[in-house]
Design a protein around this motif. Structure first.
Motif, PDB file in Angstrom:
ATOM      1  N   SER A 166       0.826  -1.226   0.000  1.00 20.23           N
ATOM      2  CA  SER A 166       0.000   0.000   0.000  1.00 20.23           C
ATOM      3  C   SER A 166       0.851   1.263   0.000  1.00 20.23           C
ATOM      4  N   SER A 167       2.152   1.116   0.343  1.00 18.88           N
ATOM      5  CA  SER A 167       3.052   2.269   0.507  1.00 18.88           C
ATOM      6  C   SER A 167       2.556   3.209   1.606  1.00 18.88           C
ATOM      7  N   LEU A 205       2.802  -2.134  17.414  1.00 19.36           N
ATOM      8  CA  LEU A 205       3.775  -2.237  16.306  1.00 19.36           C
ATOM      9  C   LEU A 205       3.681  -1.025  15.380  1.00 19.36           C
ATOM     10  N   ILE A 206       4.816  -0.719  14.746  1.00 19.11           N
ATOM     11  CA  ILE A 206       4.778   0.302  13.677  1.00 19.11           C
ATOM     12  C   ILE A 206       5.488  -0.293  12.466  1.00 19.11           C
ATOM     13  N   SER A 207       4.943  -0.015  11.299  1.00 19.87           N
ATOM     14  CA  SER A 207       5.621  -0.419  10.063  1.00 19.87           C
ATOM     15  C   SER A 207       5.502   0.742   9.077  1.00 19.87           C
ATOM     16  N   VAL A 208       6.648   1.223   8.588  1.00 17.90           N
ATOM     17  CA  VAL A 208       6.589   2.349   7.632  1.00 17.90           C
ATOM     18  C   VAL A 208       7.293   1.958   6.323  1.00 17.90           C
ATOM     19  N   PRO A 209       6.792   2.487   5.199  1.00 19.26           N
ATOM     20  CA  PRO A 209       7.440   2.120   3.923  1.00 19.26           C
ATOM     21  C   PRO A 209       8.738   2.902   3.688  1.00 19.26           C
ATOM     22  N   GLY A 260       8.490   8.657  -4.772  1.00 15.97           N
ATOM     23  CA  GLY A 260       7.621   8.619  -3.591  1.00 15.97           C
ATOM     24  C   GLY A 260       6.318   7.872  -3.804  1.00 15.97           C
ATOM     25  N   ASP A 261       6.149   7.213  -4.949  1.00 22.69           N
ATOM     26  CA  ASP A 261       4.865   6.534  -5.168  1.00 22.69           C
ATOM     27  C   ASP A 261       4.895   5.046  -4.822  1.00 22.69           C
TER      28      ASP A 261
END
Ligand code: ADP
Length: 445
Positions: free
Chosen positions: A99-100, A128-132, A138-139
Protein backbone atom coordinates in the motif's frame (compact mmCIF):
# COMPACT_ATOMS: atom_id res chain seq x y z
CA UNK A 1 10.28 17.19 2.25
CA UNK A 2 8.88 15.46 5.32
CA UNK A 3 8.56 17.66 8.36
CA UNK A 4 10.04 16.51 11.60
CA UNK A 5 7.85 15.08 14.33
CA UNK A 6 6.80 16.77 17.49
CA UNK A 7 9.40 15.03 19.63
CA UNK A 8 11.78 17.97 19.75
CA UNK A 9 14.45 18.09 22.41
CA UNK A 10 14.56 21.80 23.20
CA UNK A 11 17.49 21.26 25.56
CA UNK A 12 19.82 20.34 22.71
CA UNK A 13 23.05 22.29 23.08
CA UNK A 14 23.55 22.70 19.30
CA UNK A 15 21.33 25.54 18.20
CA UNK A 16 19.11 24.75 15.17
CA UNK A 17 19.61 21.02 15.46
CA UNK A 18 17.21 18.94 17.45
CA UNK A 19 17.95 15.48 18.73
CA UNK A 20 16.02 13.81 15.86
CA UNK A 21 17.92 15.79 13.26
CA UNK A 22 21.18 14.80 14.87
CA UNK A 23 20.11 11.19 14.68
CA UNK A 24 19.09 11.50 11.03
CA UNK A 25 22.46 13.08 10.21
CA UNK A 26 24.25 10.28 12.00
CA UNK A 27 22.25 7.67 10.10
CA UNK A 28 22.88 9.44 6.77
CA UNK A 29 26.60 9.65 7.55
CA UNK A 30 26.65 6.00 8.42
CA UNK A 31 24.82 4.99 5.25
CA UNK A 32 27.19 7.11 3.17
CA UNK A 33 30.31 5.52 4.70
CA UNK A 34 32.41 3.91 1.99
CA UNK A 35 34.30 1.33 3.95
CA UNK A 36 31.35 -0.57 5.47
CA UNK A 37 29.33 -3.29 3.75
CA UNK A 38 25.67 -2.35 3.23
CA UNK A 39 24.26 -4.96 5.61
CA UNK A 40 26.45 -3.65 8.44
CA UNK A 41 25.44 -0.08 7.68
CA UNK A 42 21.78 -1.09 7.80
CA UNK A 43 22.25 -3.05 11.00
CA UNK A 44 23.87 -0.10 12.79
CA UNK A 45 21.42 2.46 11.44
CA UNK A 46 18.47 0.28 12.47
CA UNK A 47 19.83 0.26 16.04
CA UNK A 48 20.02 4.09 16.01
CA UNK A 49 16.52 4.51 14.58
CA UNK A 50 14.98 2.10 17.08
CA UNK A 51 16.73 3.99 19.90
CA UNK A 52 15.20 7.20 18.50
CA UNK A 53 11.66 5.92 19.03
CA UNK A 54 12.45 3.79 22.09
CA UNK A 55 11.65 0.56 20.33
CA UNK A 56 13.21 -2.63 21.61
CA UNK A 57 12.94 -4.63 18.41
CA UNK A 58 12.70 -4.01 14.68
CA UNK A 59 13.81 -4.87 11.21
CA UNK A 60 14.53 -3.43 7.78
CA UNK A 61 13.17 -5.42 4.85
CA UNK A 62 13.95 -4.77 1.18
CA UNK A 63 12.00 -6.05 -1.80
CA UNK A 64 13.32 -8.44 -4.45
CA UNK A 65 13.62 -7.32 -8.10
CA UNK A 66 10.24 -8.72 -9.08
CA UNK A 67 8.47 -7.35 -5.93
CA UNK A 68 7.29 -10.80 -4.84
CA UNK A 69 9.47 -11.12 -1.75
CA UNK A 70 10.75 -9.02 1.11
CA UNK A 71 14.16 -9.94 2.47
CA UNK A 72 15.31 -9.09 5.99
CA UNK A 73 18.51 -7.06 5.59
CA UNK A 74 18.80 -5.96 9.24
CA UNK A 75 17.02 -7.06 12.42
CA UNK A 76 17.46 -7.00 16.17
CA UNK A 77 16.70 -10.71 16.05
CA UNK A 78 19.83 -11.79 14.16
CA UNK A 79 18.37 -15.21 13.35
CA UNK A 80 15.89 -13.77 10.87
CA UNK A 81 18.50 -11.78 8.86
CA UNK A 82 18.57 -13.00 5.27
CA UNK A 83 15.15 -14.67 5.56
CA UNK A 84 12.61 -13.93 2.85
CA UNK A 85 8.90 -13.43 3.14
CA UNK A 86 6.43 -13.62 0.26
CA UNK A 87 4.72 -10.27 -0.27
CA UNK A 88 1.04 -10.40 0.77
CA UNK A 89 -1.46 -8.23 2.63
CA UNK A 90 -1.71 -10.97 5.24
CA UNK A 91 1.45 -9.69 6.97
CA UNK A 92 1.92 -6.19 8.36
CA UNK A 93 5.17 -5.69 6.38
CA UNK A 94 3.47 -6.93 3.21
CA UNK A 95 0.53 -4.60 3.77
CA UNK A 96 2.84 -1.60 4.33
CA UNK A 97 4.93 -2.47 1.31
CA UNK A 98 2.02 -3.03 -1.09
CA UNK A 99 0.00 0.00 0.00
CA UNK A 100 3.05 2.27 0.51
CA UNK A 101 1.20 3.49 3.60
CA UNK A 102 2.43 3.32 7.22
CA UNK A 103 0.73 1.05 9.73
CA UNK A 104 0.45 1.90 13.44
CA UNK A 105 -1.13 -0.76 15.60
CA UNK A 106 -1.59 0.31 19.22
CA UNK A 107 -3.00 -2.97 20.39
CA UNK A 108 -2.80 -5.86 18.05
CA UNK A 109 -5.41 -7.81 20.03
CA UNK A 110 -8.05 -5.31 18.87
CA UNK A 111 -6.93 -5.32 15.27
CA UNK A 112 -9.55 -6.76 12.90
CA UNK A 113 -6.98 -8.24 10.50
CA UNK A 114 -3.80 -8.96 12.48
CA UNK A 115 -5.25 -9.89 15.91
CA UNK A 116 -3.52 -13.03 17.28
CA UNK A 117 -6.78 -14.97 17.58
CA UNK A 118 -7.00 -15.14 13.82
CA UNK A 119 -3.23 -15.56 13.41
CA UNK A 120 -2.00 -16.83 16.80
CA UNK A 121 1.65 -16.41 17.72
CA UNK A 122 2.62 -14.13 14.85
CA UNK A 123 3.38 -11.09 17.03
CA UNK A 124 4.78 -11.20 20.55
CA UNK A 125 3.97 -7.62 21.55
CA UNK A 126 0.77 -5.60 21.47
CA UNK A 127 1.97 -2.48 19.67
CA UNK A 128 3.77 -2.24 16.31
CA UNK A 129 4.78 0.30 13.68
CA UNK A 130 5.62 -0.42 10.06
CA UNK A 131 6.59 2.35 7.63
CA UNK A 132 7.44 2.12 3.92
CA UNK A 133 10.83 2.99 2.47
CA UNK A 134 9.82 4.84 -0.70
CA UNK A 135 11.55 5.32 -4.03
CA UNK A 136 12.64 8.76 -5.30
CA UNK A 137 9.27 9.50 -6.89
CA UNK A 138 7.62 8.62 -3.59
CA UNK A 139 4.87 6.53 -5.17
CA UNK A 140 6.09 2.98 -4.55
CA UNK A 141 7.90 1.29 -1.70
CA UNK A 142 11.14 -0.64 -2.06
CA UNK A 143 11.12 -1.88 1.53
CA UNK A 144 9.82 -1.36 5.05
CA UNK A 145 11.07 -0.48 8.53
CA UNK A 146 9.32 -2.33 11.34
CA UNK A 147 9.46 -1.45 15.04
CA UNK A 148 7.95 -3.25 18.05
CA UNK A 149 8.18 -3.45 21.86
CA UNK A 150 8.12 0.14 23.15
CA UNK A 151 10.65 0.37 25.95
CA UNK A 152 8.78 2.91 28.11
CA UNK A 153 5.07 2.87 27.19
CA UNK A 154 2.72 0.01 26.52
CA UNK A 155 2.11 1.21 22.97
CA UNK A 156 3.58 3.39 20.25
CA UNK A 157 2.08 6.83 19.73
CA UNK A 158 1.34 8.82 16.58
CA UNK A 159 4.46 10.84 17.44
CA UNK A 160 6.54 7.66 17.26
CA UNK A 161 4.97 6.86 13.91
CA UNK A 162 5.72 10.36 12.61
CA UNK A 163 9.29 10.10 13.80
CA UNK A 164 9.77 6.77 12.07
CA UNK A 165 8.18 8.24 8.92
CA UNK A 166 10.63 11.14 9.10
CA UNK A 167 13.58 8.80 9.48
CA UNK A 168 12.34 6.71 6.61
CA UNK A 169 11.85 9.77 4.36
CA UNK A 170 15.37 10.99 5.09
CA UNK A 171 17.15 7.74 4.64
CA UNK A 172 15.10 6.31 1.74
CA UNK A 173 16.94 8.13 -1.10
CA UNK A 174 20.37 7.34 0.23
CA UNK A 175 19.39 3.75 0.98
CA UNK A 176 17.87 3.42 -2.47
CA UNK A 177 21.06 4.60 -4.14
CA UNK A 178 23.16 2.36 -1.86
CA UNK A 179 21.05 -0.58 -2.99
CA UNK A 180 21.49 0.44 -6.61
CA UNK A 181 25.23 0.67 -6.05
CA UNK A 182 25.12 -2.76 -4.47
CA UNK A 183 23.25 -4.09 -7.54
CA UNK A 184 25.81 -2.45 -9.81
CA UNK A 185 28.67 -3.98 -7.84
CA UNK A 186 27.01 -7.39 -8.10
CA UNK A 187 26.48 -6.96 -11.86
CA UNK A 188 30.06 -5.80 -12.28
CA UNK A 189 31.32 -8.82 -10.38
CA UNK A 190 29.04 -11.05 -12.46
CA UNK A 191 30.46 -9.63 -15.71
CA UNK A 192 34.01 -9.81 -14.38
CA UNK A 193 33.41 -13.47 -13.55
CA UNK A 194 31.78 -14.04 -16.94
CA UNK A 195 34.63 -12.46 -18.87
CA UNK A 196 37.09 -14.50 -16.81
CA UNK A 197 35.20 -17.72 -17.66
CA UNK A 198 35.02 -16.65 -21.30
CA UNK A 199 38.75 -16.10 -21.39
CA UNK A 200 39.35 -19.58 -19.96
CA UNK A 201 36.92 -21.12 -22.47
CA UNK A 202 38.67 -19.28 -25.30
CA UNK A 203 42.05 -20.57 -24.17
CA UNK A 204 40.68 -24.11 -23.86
CA UNK A 205 39.23 -23.80 -27.35
CA UNK A 206 42.52 -22.53 -28.76
CA UNK A 207 44.41 -25.37 -27.14
CA UNK A 208 41.96 -27.98 -28.32
CA UNK A 209 41.97 -26.50 -31.86
CA UNK A 210 45.76 -26.52 -31.90
CA UNK A 211 45.85 -30.07 -30.52
CA UNK A 212 43.25 -31.20 -33.04
CA UNK A 213 45.10 -29.67 -35.99
CA UNK A 214 48.35 -31.21 -34.75
CA UNK A 215 46.63 -34.59 -34.53
CA UNK A 216 45.17 -34.23 -38.03
CA UNK A 217 48.63 -33.29 -39.30
CA UNK A 218 50.16 -36.36 -37.69
CA UNK A 219 47.48 -38.65 -39.11
CA UNK A 220 47.74 -37.12 -42.58
CA UNK A 221 51.51 -37.35 -42.41
CA UNK A 222 51.20 -41.04 -41.57
CA UNK A 223 49.23 -41.58 -44.80
CA UNK A 224 52.35 -40.71 -46.77
CA UNK A 225 54.40 -43.90 -46.22
CA UNK A 226 51.69 -46.45 -47.14
CA UNK A 227 50.66 -44.25 -50.06
CA UNK A 228 54.26 -44.02 -51.29
CA UNK A 229 54.45 -47.82 -51.08
CA UNK A 230 51.28 -48.09 -53.18
CA UNK A 231 52.74 -45.69 -55.77
CA UNK A 232 56.07 -47.53 -56.08
CA UNK A 233 54.27 -50.89 -56.42
CA UNK A 234 51.95 -49.47 -59.05
CA UNK A 235 54.97 -48.03 -60.88
CA UNK A 236 56.61 -51.43 -60.69
CA UNK A 237 53.45 -53.05 -62.01
CA UNK A 238 53.28 -50.64 -64.93
CA UNK A 239 56.70 -51.92 -66.15
CA UNK A 240 55.49 -55.51 -66.03
CA UNK A 241 53.78 -57.55 -68.68
CA UNK A 242 50.04 -57.01 -68.58
CA UNK A 243 47.02 -57.26 -70.81
CA UNK A 244 45.56 -54.29 -72.72
CA UNK A 245 42.63 -54.20 -70.27
CA UNK A 246 44.90 -54.10 -67.24
CA UNK A 247 47.13 -51.24 -68.39
CA UNK A 248 44.57 -48.37 -68.11
CA UNK A 249 43.45 -49.69 -64.71
CA UNK A 250 46.99 -49.50 -63.36
CA UNK A 251 47.52 -46.10 -65.02
CA UNK A 252 44.37 -44.68 -63.38
CA UNK A 253 45.32 -46.13 -60.01
CA UNK A 254 48.82 -44.65 -60.28
CA UNK A 255 47.49 -41.28 -61.36
CA UNK A 256 44.98 -41.20 -58.49
CA UNK A 257 47.53 -42.18 -55.88
CA UNK A 258 50.02 -39.57 -57.11
CA UNK A 259 47.31 -36.94 -56.97
CA UNK A 260 46.44 -38.01 -53.44
CA UNK A 261 50.07 -37.78 -52.38
CA UNK A 262 50.27 -34.30 -53.85
CA UNK A 263 47.14 -33.27 -51.96
CA UNK A 264 48.60 -34.62 -48.73
CA UNK A 265 51.78 -32.66 -49.33
CA UNK A 266 49.78 -29.50 -49.98
CA UNK A 267 47.77 -30.02 -46.83
CA UNK A 268 50.95 -30.47 -44.80
CA UNK A 269 52.47 -27.40 -46.45
CA UNK A 270 49.46 -25.29 -45.45
CA UNK A 271 49.58 -26.60 -41.89
CA UNK A 272 53.30 -25.86 -41.70
CA UNK A 273 52.69 -22.35 -42.99
CA UNK A 274 50.37 -21.65 -40.04
CA UNK A 275 53.07 -22.86 -37.66
CA UNK A 276 55.72 -20.68 -39.31
CA UNK A 277 53.40 -17.72 -39.19
CA UNK A 278 53.07 -18.18 -35.42
CA UNK A 279 56.82 -18.51 -34.88
CA UNK A 280 57.43 -15.01 -36.33
CA UNK A 281 61.17 -15.72 -36.62
CA UNK A 282 63.48 -14.30 -39.32
CA UNK A 283 67.04 -15.13 -40.31
CA UNK A 284 69.74 -13.42 -42.36
CA UNK A 285 70.12 -15.69 -45.37
CA UNK A 286 72.70 -15.75 -48.17
CA UNK A 287 70.57 -16.05 -51.27
CA UNK A 288 73.23 -17.76 -53.42
CA UNK A 289 73.60 -20.75 -51.08
CA UNK A 290 69.91 -21.24 -50.76
CA UNK A 291 69.29 -21.06 -54.51
CA UNK A 292 72.11 -23.54 -55.06
CA UNK A 293 70.55 -26.03 -52.64
CA UNK A 294 67.13 -25.76 -54.27
CA UNK A 295 68.60 -26.11 -57.77
CA UNK A 296 70.31 -29.33 -56.70
CA UNK A 297 67.00 -30.64 -55.39
CA UNK A 298 65.19 -29.98 -58.65
CA UNK A 299 67.97 -31.19 -60.98
CA UNK A 300 66.89 -34.89 -61.13
CA UNK A 301 63.35 -33.89 -62.26
CA UNK A 302 64.73 -31.30 -64.68
CA UNK A 303 67.18 -33.83 -66.13
CA UNK A 304 64.36 -36.31 -66.69
CA UNK A 305 62.83 -33.72 -69.03
CA UNK A 306 66.17 -32.52 -70.40
CA UNK A 307 65.53 -29.06 -69.00
CA UNK A 308 68.58 -26.95 -68.24
CA UNK A 309 68.57 -25.03 -64.97
CA UNK A 310 70.86 -21.98 -64.98
CA UNK A 311 71.78 -19.72 -62.09
CA UNK A 312 72.37 -16.39 -63.83
CA UNK A 313 73.44 -14.14 -60.95
CA UNK A 314 76.82 -14.60 -59.36
CA UNK A 315 77.01 -11.93 -56.64
CA UNK A 316 75.81 -12.86 -53.21
CA UNK A 317 73.16 -10.93 -51.30
CA UNK A 318 71.86 -11.29 -47.80
CA UNK A 319 68.09 -11.26 -47.24
CA UNK A 320 66.03 -11.19 -44.08
CA UNK A 321 63.52 -14.05 -44.24
CA UNK A 322 62.20 -17.13 -42.51
CA UNK A 323 64.61 -19.88 -43.56
CA UNK A 324 62.09 -22.73 -44.07
CA UNK A 325 59.55 -20.43 -45.71
CA UNK A 326 62.07 -19.14 -48.23
CA UNK A 327 63.21 -22.70 -49.03
CA UNK A 328 59.60 -23.62 -49.58
CA UNK A 329 58.90 -20.63 -51.82
CA UNK A 330 61.94 -21.29 -54.02
CA UNK A 331 61.08 -24.96 -54.25
CA UNK A 332 57.53 -24.11 -55.37
CA UNK A 333 58.73 -21.72 -58.10
CA UNK A 334 61.41 -24.09 -59.41
CA UNK A 335 59.07 -27.12 -59.31
CA UNK A 336 56.45 -25.19 -61.30
CA UNK A 337 59.03 -23.89 -63.79
CA UNK A 338 60.18 -27.44 -64.53
CA UNK A 339 56.64 -28.82 -64.41
CA UNK A 340 55.12 -26.27 -66.84
CA UNK A 341 58.08 -26.26 -69.26
CA UNK A 342 58.12 -28.82 -72.06
CA UNK A 343 61.10 -31.14 -72.59
CA UNK A 344 64.39 -29.51 -73.67
CA UNK A 345 63.38 -26.14 -72.23
CA UNK A 346 65.31 -23.82 -69.94
CA UNK A 347 64.85 -22.46 -66.43
CA UNK A 348 66.86 -19.43 -65.27
CA UNK A 349 67.24 -18.00 -61.79
CA UNK A 350 68.50 -14.49 -61.10
CA UNK A 351 68.43 -11.86 -58.37
CA UNK A 352 69.22 -8.15 -58.05
CA UNK A 353 69.26 -5.59 -55.23
CA UNK A 354 66.68 -2.81 -55.57
CA UNK A 355 65.48 0.30 -53.80
CA UNK A 356 62.10 -0.28 -52.16
CA UNK A 357 59.27 1.74 -53.73
CA UNK A 358 56.22 0.65 -51.74
CA UNK A 359 55.36 2.52 -48.52
CA UNK A 360 54.61 -0.84 -46.92
CA UNK A 361 58.14 -2.15 -47.55
CA UNK A 362 59.90 -2.64 -44.24
CA UNK A 363 63.36 -1.84 -45.65
CA UNK A 364 64.70 0.82 -47.97
CA UNK A 365 66.56 -1.92 -49.80
CA UNK A 366 65.09 -5.13 -51.16
CA UNK A 367 66.15 -8.11 -53.21
CA UNK A 368 64.18 -9.19 -56.26
CA UNK A 369 64.54 -12.83 -57.22
CA UNK A 370 63.13 -14.22 -60.49
CA UNK A 371 62.56 -17.73 -61.84
CA UNK A 372 62.08 -17.70 -65.59
CA UNK A 373 61.08 -20.61 -67.81
CA UNK A 374 60.55 -21.23 -71.50
CA UNK A 375 57.19 -22.90 -71.03
CA UNK A 376 53.64 -22.04 -72.08
CA UNK A 377 53.46 -18.87 -69.96
CA UNK A 378 50.44 -17.55 -68.06
CA UNK A 379 47.70 -15.71 -70.00
CA UNK A 380 47.28 -12.08 -68.88
CA UNK A 381 43.74 -12.56 -67.54
CA UNK A 382 45.00 -15.30 -65.21
CA UNK A 383 48.13 -13.60 -63.91
CA UNK A 384 46.41 -12.60 -60.65
CA UNK A 385 44.08 -15.55 -60.22
CA UNK A 386 46.81 -18.20 -60.19
CA UNK A 387 47.81 -16.97 -56.72
CA UNK A 388 44.38 -17.84 -55.37
CA UNK A 389 43.75 -21.10 -53.55
CA UNK A 390 42.93 -24.08 -55.86
CA UNK A 391 43.11 -21.93 -59.00
CA UNK A 392 44.62 -23.68 -62.02
CA UNK A 393 44.98 -21.89 -65.34
CA UNK A 394 43.11 -23.28 -68.33
CA UNK A 395 45.48 -25.47 -70.29
CA UNK A 396 47.17 -26.90 -67.19
CA UNK A 397 44.73 -29.73 -66.62
CA UNK A 398 46.98 -32.26 -68.41
CA UNK A 399 49.71 -31.49 -65.87
CA UNK A 400 49.23 -32.84 -62.37
CA UNK A 401 48.58 -30.16 -59.75
CA UNK A 402 46.24 -28.96 -57.02
CA UNK A 403 46.40 -25.17 -57.30
CA UNK A 404 47.80 -24.64 -53.80
CA UNK A 405 51.53 -24.03 -54.42
CA UNK A 406 51.30 -20.42 -55.63
CA UNK A 407 48.71 -19.58 -53.01
CA UNK A 408 51.23 -20.66 -50.36
CA UNK A 409 54.04 -18.82 -52.18
CA UNK A 410 52.00 -15.64 -52.16
CA UNK A 411 51.29 -15.98 -48.45
CA UNK A 412 54.97 -16.57 -47.75
CA UNK A 413 55.99 -13.52 -49.78
CA UNK A 414 53.49 -11.39 -47.85
CA UNK A 415 54.60 -12.80 -44.51
CA UNK A 416 58.20 -11.92 -45.36
CA UNK A 417 57.10 -8.37 -46.13
CA UNK A 418 57.55 -8.83 -49.87
CA UNK A 419 55.51 -9.36 -53.01
CA UNK A 420 55.14 -11.97 -55.74
CA UNK A 421 53.92 -11.62 -59.32
CA UNK A 422 54.26 -13.19 -62.75
CA UNK A 423 55.27 -11.55 -66.02
CA UNK A 424 55.83 -12.83 -69.53
CA UNK A 425 59.27 -14.14 -70.49
CA UNK A 426 60.77 -13.40 -73.91
CA UNK A 427 60.17 -14.98 -76.43
CA UNK A 428 57.76 -17.18 -74.43
CA UNK A 429 57.32 -18.61 -70.97
CA UNK A 430 56.73 -17.07 -67.59
CA UNK A 431 58.89 -15.16 -65.16
CA UNK A 432 57.88 -15.39 -61.50
CA UNK A 433 59.42 -12.61 -59.36
CA UNK A 434 59.47 -12.25 -55.62
CA UNK A 435 60.80 -9.43 -53.45
CA UNK A 436 62.08 -9.70 -49.88
CA UNK A 437 63.78 -7.34 -47.45
CA UNK A 438 67.53 -7.02 -47.76
CA UNK A 439 69.58 -7.85 -44.68
CA UNK A 440 72.59 -5.81 -45.78
CA UNK A 441 73.86 -3.52 -42.97
CA UNK A 442 72.62 0.03 -43.15
CA UNK A 443 69.68 -0.70 -45.33
CA UNK A 444 67.02 -1.12 -42.68
CA UNK A 445 64.51 1.72 -42.54
P1 ADP B 1 49.57 -26.43 -59.28
O1 ADP B 1 50.84 -26.31 -60.04
O2 ADP B 1 49.55 -27.52 -58.32
O3 ADP B 1 48.37 -26.42 -60.18
P2 ADP B 1 50.14 -23.77 -58.32
O4 ADP B 1 49.42 -22.97 -57.31
O5 ADP B 1 51.58 -23.97 -58.13
O6 ADP B 1 49.37 -25.12 -58.39
O7 ADP B 1 49.92 -23.06 -59.70
C1 ADP B 1 48.65 -22.56 -60.05
C2 ADP B 1 48.51 -22.49 -61.54
O8 ADP B 1 49.38 -21.50 -62.08
C3 ADP B 1 48.92 -23.77 -62.24
O9 ADP B 1 47.85 -24.69 -62.29
C4 ADP B 1 49.27 -23.27 -63.63
O10 ADP B 1 48.10 -23.09 -64.38
C5 ADP B 1 49.87 -21.90 -63.36
N1 ADP B 1 51.34 -21.92 -63.29
C6 ADP B 1 52.11 -22.01 -62.22
N2 ADP B 1 53.41 -21.96 -62.54
C7 ADP B 1 53.47 -21.86 -63.88
C8 ADP B 1 54.55 -21.77 -64.84
N3 ADP B 1 55.81 -21.76 -64.47
N4 ADP B 1 54.20 -21.66 -66.13
C9 ADP B 1 52.93 -21.62 -66.52
N5 ADP B 1 51.88 -21.71 -65.69
C10 ADP B 1 52.15 -21.82 -64.37
Amino acid sequence: MTEFGENKDMGNNQPGLNRDMELVLKVIKLLSARNLPLNQKLDQSLGMILDGINAENGSIMINSDDRTELKVWAATNKRIIGKKQGVSTESISGQTFLSSQPVLIKNINDHPQFAPKSRPGNYRTNSLISVPLKNDAGDTAFGVINASDHRLDSSFSRNDLNLLLDYSAWISPILNSSLLMEDLKREKEKYRQLSFELEIKQKELMISTAERSELVQMVVHDFKSPLSAVISNLELLSYMEMSRDQRPVIATALDGSQKLLEMINDFLQLARLDQWQESDQTDDIFIKDMVQQEVENILPTAKAKSISVEVISDHDLKVRAHNSMLHHLLNNLLTNAVKYTPDNGTVKISWIPKQAKRITDKCSSIVELCVEDSGQGVPDQMKKAIFERFYRAAGSSHIQGTGVGLYISNRIANLMGGKIWVEDAVPHGSRFCVTMPSAEVGHAR
